[in-house]
Design an enzyme around this catalytic site. Structure first.
Site, PDB file in Angstrom:
ATOM      1  N   SER A 157       0.889  -1.188   0.077  1.00 57.39           N
ATOM      2  CA  SER A 157       0.176   0.088   0.134  1.00 57.39           C
ATOM      3  C   SER A 157       0.794   1.330   0.084  1.00 57.39           C
ATOM      4  O   SER A 157       1.635   1.350  -0.941  1.00 57.39           O
ATOM      5  CB  SER A 157      -0.915   0.025   1.276  1.00 57.39           C
ATOM      6  OG  SER A 157      -1.900   1.100   1.114  1.00 57.39           O
ATOM      7  N   ASP A 175      -9.665  -3.977  -5.814  1.00 55.20           N
ATOM      8  CA  ASP A 175      -8.880  -2.824  -5.063  1.00 55.20           C
ATOM      9  C   ASP A 175      -9.202  -1.722  -5.799  1.00 55.20           C
ATOM     10  O   ASP A 175      -9.147  -1.658  -7.195  1.00 55.20           O
ATOM     11  CB  ASP A 175      -7.341  -3.105  -4.860  1.00 55.20           C
ATOM     12  CG  ASP A 175      -6.534  -1.962  -4.395  1.00 55.20           C
ATOM     13  OD1 ASP A 175      -7.221  -0.936  -4.060  1.00 55.20           O
ATOM     14  OD2 ASP A 175      -5.466  -2.564  -4.285  1.00 55.20           O
ATOM     15  N   HIS A 235      -8.226  -4.442  -1.113  1.00 55.41           N
ATOM     16  CA  HIS A 235      -6.725  -3.778  -1.134  1.00 55.41           C
ATOM     17  C   HIS A 235      -6.039  -4.528   0.077  1.00 55.41           C
ATOM     18  O   HIS A 235      -6.597  -4.443   1.059  1.00 55.41           O
ATOM     19  CB  HIS A 235      -6.957  -2.130  -0.617  1.00 55.41           C
ATOM     20  CG  HIS A 235      -5.790  -1.597  -0.698  1.00 55.41           C
ATOM     21  ND1 HIS A 235      -4.975  -1.416  -1.703  1.00 55.41           N
ATOM     22  CD2 HIS A 235      -5.012  -0.922   0.610  1.00 55.41           C
ATOM     23  CE1 HIS A 235      -3.958  -0.499  -1.179  1.00 55.41           C
ATOM     24  NE2 HIS A 235      -4.018  -0.496   0.020  1.00 55.41           N
TER      25      HIS A 235
END
Length: 299
Positions: A150, A242, A272
């Site tokens: 991320s 995502d 995600h």
């Protein structure tokens, strides 16, 4: 809770009258390091820079020798989590044991107290620290790789490409990397109210992380140019569930068009950072990572 209704509460923040934030204690569970020999993976914390309070957690599979080193940057939108966060601790313990590898998870300064590029600076410094360290777990190490999840994937992109021109880095792993832009992508529009990373939460993260006065088309968020690094391979991974998948594919395409050796692995469904929450998905990722590392050792 619908995170779109109150992104501050979703992130575990209280918004103060002066626009600063207060983090709610215990909102994100943490796990302590342990060198208990009964554990298949030993962990310990080491300081990097006492002036900035940065540090690293090392993961060492006790039965292995001559290990590759994966320098890892955790996620959290630049504004939350740490190298002690339980979800990253568990994920990295699995990586250390499965590859096997020595993992160095970097704890960097968070925004909004320390806006970008503070995290980039800390993570670049961590690479130099790893190279110079005389710690017994780090001496005699093998090849080095950089990985991030991320926001950590964003850091791995910005720091990894720059540092790969200065030091020997075999590969970069961008795991569900966090990018954005002022104009919504198709996947961001399709998943605007996503349960894990809705647009309102991503917007808040970027507003707290970017330099004051900058919007989401700033290069930290929406990179449009890339340095050509021919000697490093890059793995970009993500999934169709995502909201950021279009951004991730665009960055992978840009890297490839600029001569970087890129491998793209995008699965269906998921969310995600799905491998942090789903052990079966994590096991598949461990094999993907192991295969990627094996392709990077050929000069």
């Amino acid at each position: 809770m619908n995170p779109s209704n109150d992104p501050y509460a979703y992130l575990g923040f209280t918004k103060n009258s002066d626009a600063s934030i207060t983090r709610i204690p215990g909102h994100i569970p943490t796990t302590a390091a342990s060198i208990d020999p009964a554990n298949p993976v030993l962990t310990k914390d080491l300081p990097i820079n006492p002036q900035t309070n940065t540090w690293a957690r090392l993961y060492y599979p006790s039965a292995a020798t001559k290990l590759p080193v994966i320098v890892y940057y955790h996620g959290g939108g630049f504004v939350l989590c740490s190298a002690a966060s339980s979800m990253f601790h568990n994920f990295l313990s699995g990586i250390a044991l499965s590859i096997p590898a020595l993992v160095v998870s970097v704890d960097y300064r968070l925004a909004p107290e320390h806006r970008l590029p503070a995290a980039y600076d800390d993570c670049a410094e961590a690479l130099r620290w790893v190279n110079a360290s005389e710690d017994e777990w780090l001496t005699g190490r093998a090849d080095m790789y950089i990985m991030g999840t991320s926001a950590g994937g964003n850091i791995a992109y910005h720091v990894g490409l720059k540092e790969a021109a200065r030091m020997k880095i075999r590969g970069l792993i961008l795991h569900h990397p966090f990018f954005g832009g002022v104009e919504r992508s198709a996947s961001e529009m399709r998943l605007v109210d996503d349960a894990v990373l809705p647009a309102s939460v991503a917007d808040l993260m970027w507003s707290l992380a970017l330099p004051i006065g900058c919007d989401r088309d700033h290069e930290f968020c929406n990179p449009v140019e890339v340095e050509i690094v021919e000697k490093v391979k890059v793995l970009v991974t993500g999934c169709g569930g995502d909201p950021l998948i279009d951004r991730q594919k665009e960055v992978a395409r840009m890297l490839a068009e600029n001569g970087v050796d890129v491998i793209q692995e995008f699965s269906e469904g998921g969310c995600h950072g799905v491998e942090l929450f789903d052990e079966s998905k994590a096991l598949v990722f461990y094999e993907l990572l192991k295969n990627f590392l094996s392709t990077c050792i050929i000069d």
